[in-house]
Design a protein around this motif. Structure first.
Motif, PDB file in Angstrom:
ATOM      1  N   PHE B  14     -41.161 -33.449  26.059  1.00  0.00           N
ATOM      2  CA  PHE B  14     -39.784 -33.319  25.583  1.00  0.00           C
ATOM      3  C   PHE B  14     -39.094 -32.254  26.413  1.00  0.00           C
ATOM      4  N   VAL B  15     -37.931 -32.600  26.948  1.00  0.00           N
ATOM      5  CA  VAL B  15     -37.191 -31.636  27.763  1.00  0.00           C
ATOM      6  C   VAL B  15     -35.814 -31.439  27.149  1.00  0.00           C
ATOM      7  N   LEU B  16     -35.440 -30.176  27.003  1.00  0.00           N
ATOM      8  CA  LEU B  16     -34.152 -29.849  26.404  1.00  0.00           C
ATOM      9  C   LEU B  16     -33.385 -28.959  27.370  1.00  0.00           C
ATOM     10  N   GLU B  17     -32.115 -29.280  27.594  1.00  0.00           N
ATOM     11  CA  GLU B  17     -31.290 -28.414  28.444  1.00  0.00           C
ATOM     12  C   GLU B  17     -30.068 -27.997  27.649  1.00  0.00           C
ATOM     13  N   VAL B  18     -29.850 -26.679  27.602  1.00  0.00           N
ATOM     14  CA  VAL B  18     -28.757 -26.156  26.793  1.00  0.00           C
ATOM     15  C   VAL B  18     -27.761 -25.428  27.696  1.00  0.00           C
ATOM     16  N   PRO B  19     -26.543 -25.934  27.789  1.00  0.00           N
ATOM     17  CA  PRO B  19     -25.552 -25.251  28.631  1.00  0.00           C
ATOM     18  C   PRO B  19     -24.940 -24.049  27.919  1.00  0.00           C
ATOM     19  N   PHE B  20     -24.740 -22.960  28.646  1.00  0.00           N
ATOM     20  CA  PHE B  20     -24.086 -21.756  28.100  1.00  0.00           C
ATOM     21  C   PHE B  20     -22.828 -21.475  28.911  1.00  0.00           C
ATOM     22  N   PRO B  21     -21.875 -20.722  28.341  1.00  0.00           N
ATOM     23  CA  PRO B  21     -20.642 -20.424  29.064  1.00  0.00           C
ATOM     24  C   PRO B  21     -20.885 -19.621  30.340  1.00  0.00           C
ATOM     25  N   SER B  22     -21.917 -18.791  30.334  1.00  0.00           N
ATOM     26  CA  SER B  22     -22.171 -17.972  31.517  1.00  0.00           C
ATOM     27  C   SER B  22     -23.664 -17.785  31.731  1.00  0.00           C
ATOM     28  N   GLN B  23     -23.989 -17.297  32.916  1.00  0.00           N
ATOM     29  CA  GLN B  23     -25.385 -17.028  33.262  1.00  0.00           C
ATOM     30  C   GLN B  23     -25.966 -15.936  32.353  1.00  0.00           C
ATOM     31  N   ARG B  24     -25.121 -14.955  32.050  1.00  0.00           N
ATOM     32  CA  ARG B  24     -25.557 -13.832  31.213  1.00  0.00           C
ATOM     33  C   ARG B  24     -26.025 -14.330  29.851  1.00  0.00           C
ATOM     34  N   GLU B  25     -25.241 -15.219  29.243  1.00  0.00           N
ATOM     35  CA  GLU B  25     -25.611 -15.720  27.921  1.00  0.00           C
ATOM     36  C   GLU B  25     -26.871 -16.579  27.966  1.00  0.00           C
ATOM     37  N   ALA B  26     -27.008 -17.367  29.000  1.00  0.00           N
ATOM     38  CA  ALA B  26     -28.232 -18.174  29.139  1.00  0.00           C
ATOM     39  C   ALA B  26     -29.445 -17.268  29.265  1.00  0.00           C
ATOM     40  N   SER B  27     -29.264 -16.172  30.008  1.00  0.00           N
ATOM     41  CA  SER B  27     -30.370 -15.234  30.216  1.00  0.00           C
ATOM     42  C   SER B  27     -30.712 -14.484  28.921  1.00  0.00           C
ATOM     43  N   ILE B  28     -29.685 -14.096  28.162  1.00  0.00           N
ATOM     44  CA  ILE B  28     -29.923 -13.419  26.879  1.00  0.00           C
ATOM     45  C   ILE B  28     -30.699 -14.337  25.933  1.00  0.00           C
ATOM     46  N   ALA B  29     -30.277 -15.590  25.867  1.00  0.00           N
ATOM     47  CA  ALA B  29     -30.964 -16.549  24.990  1.00  0.00           C
ATOM     48  C   ALA B  29     -32.419 -16.721  25.425  1.00  0.00           C
ATOM     49  N   LEU B  30     -32.626 -16.845  26.725  1.00  0.00           N
ATOM     50  CA  LEU B  30     -33.994 -17.008  27.245  1.00  0.00           C
ATOM     51  C   LEU B  30     -34.872 -15.825  26.831  1.00  0.00           C
ATOM     52  N   GLN B  31     -34.338 -14.607  27.019  1.00  0.00           N
ATOM     53  CA  GLN B  31     -35.154 -13.418  26.734  1.00  0.00           C
ATOM     54  C   GLN B  31     -35.335 -13.178  25.245  1.00  0.00           C
ATOM     55  N   ALA B  32     -34.377 -13.663  24.444  1.00  0.00           N
ATOM     56  CA  ALA B  32     -34.538 -13.524  22.991  1.00  0.00           C
ATOM     57  C   ALA B  32     -35.577 -14.520  22.469  1.00  0.00           C
ATOM     58  N   LYS B  46     -45.227 -24.996  25.503  1.00  0.00           N
ATOM     59  CA  LYS B  46     -43.769 -24.919  25.599  1.00  0.00           C
ATOM     60  C   LYS B  46     -43.449 -23.986  26.753  1.00  0.00           C
ATOM     61  N   THR B  47     -42.568 -24.414  27.643  1.00  0.00           N
ATOM     62  CA  THR B  47     -42.171 -23.571  28.772  1.00  0.00           C
ATOM     63  C   THR B  47     -40.660 -23.411  28.752  1.00  0.00           C
ATOM     64  N   LEU B  48     -40.215 -22.166  28.784  1.00  0.00           N
ATOM     65  CA  LEU B  48     -38.783 -21.902  28.795  1.00  0.00           C
ATOM     66  C   LEU B  48     -38.364 -21.383  30.155  1.00  0.00           C
ATOM     67  N   GLY B  49     -37.127 -21.688  30.524  1.00  0.00           N
ATOM     68  CA  GLY B  49     -36.585 -21.168  31.773  1.00  0.00           C
ATOM     69  C   GLY B  49     -35.076 -21.170  31.718  1.00  0.00           C
ATOM     70  N   ALA B  50     -34.469 -20.497  32.686  1.00  0.00           N
ATOM     71  CA  ALA B  50     -33.005 -20.539  32.778  1.00  0.00           C
ATOM     72  C   ALA B  50     -32.623 -20.572  34.243  1.00  0.00           C
ATOM     73  N   SER B  51     -31.679 -21.437  34.563  1.00  0.00           N
ATOM     74  CA  SER B  51     -31.120 -21.389  35.908  1.00  0.00           C
ATOM     75  C   SER B  51     -29.612 -21.523  35.769  1.00  0.00           C
ATOM     76  N   ALA B  52     -28.919 -20.632  36.452  1.00  0.00           N
ATOM     77  CA  ALA B  52     -27.461 -20.533  36.320  1.00  0.00           C
ATOM     78  C   ALA B  52     -27.102 -20.459  34.832  1.00  0.00           C
ATOM     79  N   CYS B  53     -26.253 -21.366  34.373  1.00  0.00           N
ATOM     80  CA  CYS B  53     -25.778 -21.273  32.988  1.00  0.00           C
ATOM     81  C   CYS B  53     -26.584 -22.138  32.032  1.00  0.00           C
ATOM     82  N   THR B  54     -27.741 -22.629  32.464  1.00  0.00           N
ATOM     83  CA  THR B  54     -28.491 -23.563  31.625  1.00  0.00           C
ATOM     84  C   THR B  54     -29.842 -22.981  31.192  1.00  0.00           C
ATOM     85  N   LEU B  55     -30.072 -23.059  29.886  1.00  0.00           N
ATOM     86  CA  LEU B  55     -31.386 -22.719  29.335  1.00  0.00           C
ATOM     87  C   LEU B  55     -32.172 -24.016  29.236  1.00  0.00           C
ATOM     88  N   SER B  56     -33.395 -23.998  29.745  1.00  0.00           N
ATOM     89  CA  SER B  56     -34.176 -25.230  29.643  1.00  0.00           C
ATOM     90  C   SER B  56     -35.493 -24.965  28.928  1.00  0.00           C
TER      91      SER B  56
END
Lengths: 335, 94
Positions: B14-32, B46-56
């Motif tokens: 299962f792959v999920l991609e979540v768009p965020f308004p900015s890179q900062r927010e995607a990174s905050i979500a990833l680290q939280a 489960k593997t989490l990652g973020a690139s640009a504005c997307t949390l995956s």
């Protein structure tokens, strides 16, 4: 000045408190109360915390009259406690720490109780009795550790009381322990129960099994009242706690006792401990329900101590843990 | 999306991609969301990652039941993080 916000949610209370150099600026809290006869389960408790945490956070800031920018550090309960509720609280703490660009401090829940008790009462180096729904420990400080002298070998004293309350359907509002305490005042006869002190340790599961087995028989046959059982249970388990506390004091040559944890606001326990202290010429310190029962300010206070000695937690290391013993923490802020 | 291979030791993915308004927010979500391990050690990763504005987030699991619990819990946690950012994210940005 150092301002720390503390997030607590390891059991059925969710609390967020703000402490500034020993002064509690705000400390709002909510309790997840289940119907009589029911305990609180991890996932339901987590749902409760989830539904109120952001409201409680806003209250904490508003009551303190502070903006996020005024906060120096974000403290949260790392453990011990129930996994699902701990995660909810940690998620919000991690998120705001990043949003506000503040360091994060993961606090041991038990250390939170001890440091809050020391702050509120002014006890300098007490023998600590930590009694709650999840923990029962006698603790003394030595060489940068809170060392556990004695503890329960099975369930916590508060768990024993809570589960007894469920057996005879005592209300969980505001807490089963409070209602047992009120009923015990009307108890007239003492029903003999097992008394299980094992050296420095105590055991409550046998007492619970015994009372679970006999309660309904004795009540339906009119041998005793529910009030008598409340009274007898309190007298028995509190005597055990006073005994091991006294033994720890004798070992340590301590002249101070501090009672912390939710069961610690029970006035009968405080009274019995007070008698023992008086006989030994020692001093008893205890706090009321605002600080005895789980709250956010206690996590903020322990976090304040940790932050001041540079003990912060990297995000990657900020995982929660259901098991986290009191004596694992390096108490670098004490001599 | 979930898919199943034809081999006998097939794993669900299962792959999920979540768009965020900015890179900062995607990174905050990833680290939280990253620090806590799955309660269940076996049968799921489960593997989490973020690139640009997307949390995956990417899952592999032995059983649909286990996958559903993990994804459901992740979505609850994600919703809480996003709500926290919405309510408490503004002051610092100003």
């Amino acid at each position: 000045m150092t301002v720390v916000i503390g997030f607590e949610g390891s059991a059925n209370k969710i609390g967020i408190g703000i402490v500034r150099d020993g002064e509690v600026l705000s400390n709002p809290r909510r309790t997840y109360i289940t119907p009589p006869g029911q305990g609180f389960l991890p996932s339901e408790t987590a749902k409760h915390h989830r539904s109120v945490i952001l409201t409680v956070l806003q209250e904490a800031l508003d009551e303190a009259g502070l903006k996020p920018a005024d906060v120096d550090c974000v403290a949260y309960t790392k453990g011990p406690g129930m996994g699902a509720p701990l995660v909810i609280v940690a998620l919000v703490a991690r998120t705001v720490a990043q949003l506000w660009e503040k360091p994060l401090v993961g606090v041991n829940h038990c250390i939170g109780h001890i440091e809050m008790g020391r702050l509120v009462t002014g006890a300098r180096n007490p023998t600590v009795l930590y009694v709650s729904g999840g923990n029962t420990q006698v603790i003394a400080y030595s060489e940068r550790r809170y060392r556990i002298f004695g503890e329960t070998i099975d369930i916590a004293v508060g768990n024993c009381l809570d589960r007894f309350a469920r057996v005879i359907k005592i209300s969980n509002d505001p807490s089963p322990g409070y209602n047992i305490e009120q009923m015990a005042k009307k108890g007239k006869q003492y029903v003999e129960l097992p008394y299980t002190v094992k050296g420095m340790d105590v055991s409550f599961s046998g007492i619970l099994s015994y009372i679970e087995e006999v309660a309904h028989k004795m009540l339906s046959s009119g041998q005793c009242s529910a009030e008598d059982l409340c009274f007898s249970l309190q007298e028995t388990v509190f005597s055990m706690l006073v005994e091991i506390t006294e033994r720890a004091m004798a070992h340590c040559g301590s002249q101070e006792v501090l009672i912390v944890g939710g069961v610690g606001c029970n006035l009968r326990l405080q009274e019995m401990m007070g008698v023992m202290c008086e006989e030994r010429g020692a001093q008893l310190f205890a706090t009321d329900e605002r600080f005895c029962i789980d709250n956010g300010a206690m996590i903020a206070q322990a976090g304040w101590e940790m932050f001041r000695v540079g003990q912060t937690t990297e995000l990657a290391d900020s995982w929660i843990t259901q098991r986290y013993r009191t004596d694992e923490v390096d108490v670098a802020w004490r001599d | 999306m979930a898919s199943r291979n034809s081999s006998s030791d097939a794993q669900l993915e299962f792959v999920l991609e979540v768009p965020f308004p900015s890179q900062r927010e995607a990174s905050i979500a990833l680290q939280a969301l990253s620090p806590d391990q799955e309660p269940r050690r076996r049968g799921i990763t489960k593997t989490l990652g973020a690139s640009a504005c997307t949390l995956s987030a990417k899952w592999t699991a032995d059983e649909a039941r286990i996958l559903r619990v993990s994804v459901g819990s992740f979505l609850d946690h994600l919703a809480l993080v996003i709500e926290t950012m919405d309510v408490f994210g503004q002051p610092v940005l100003q």
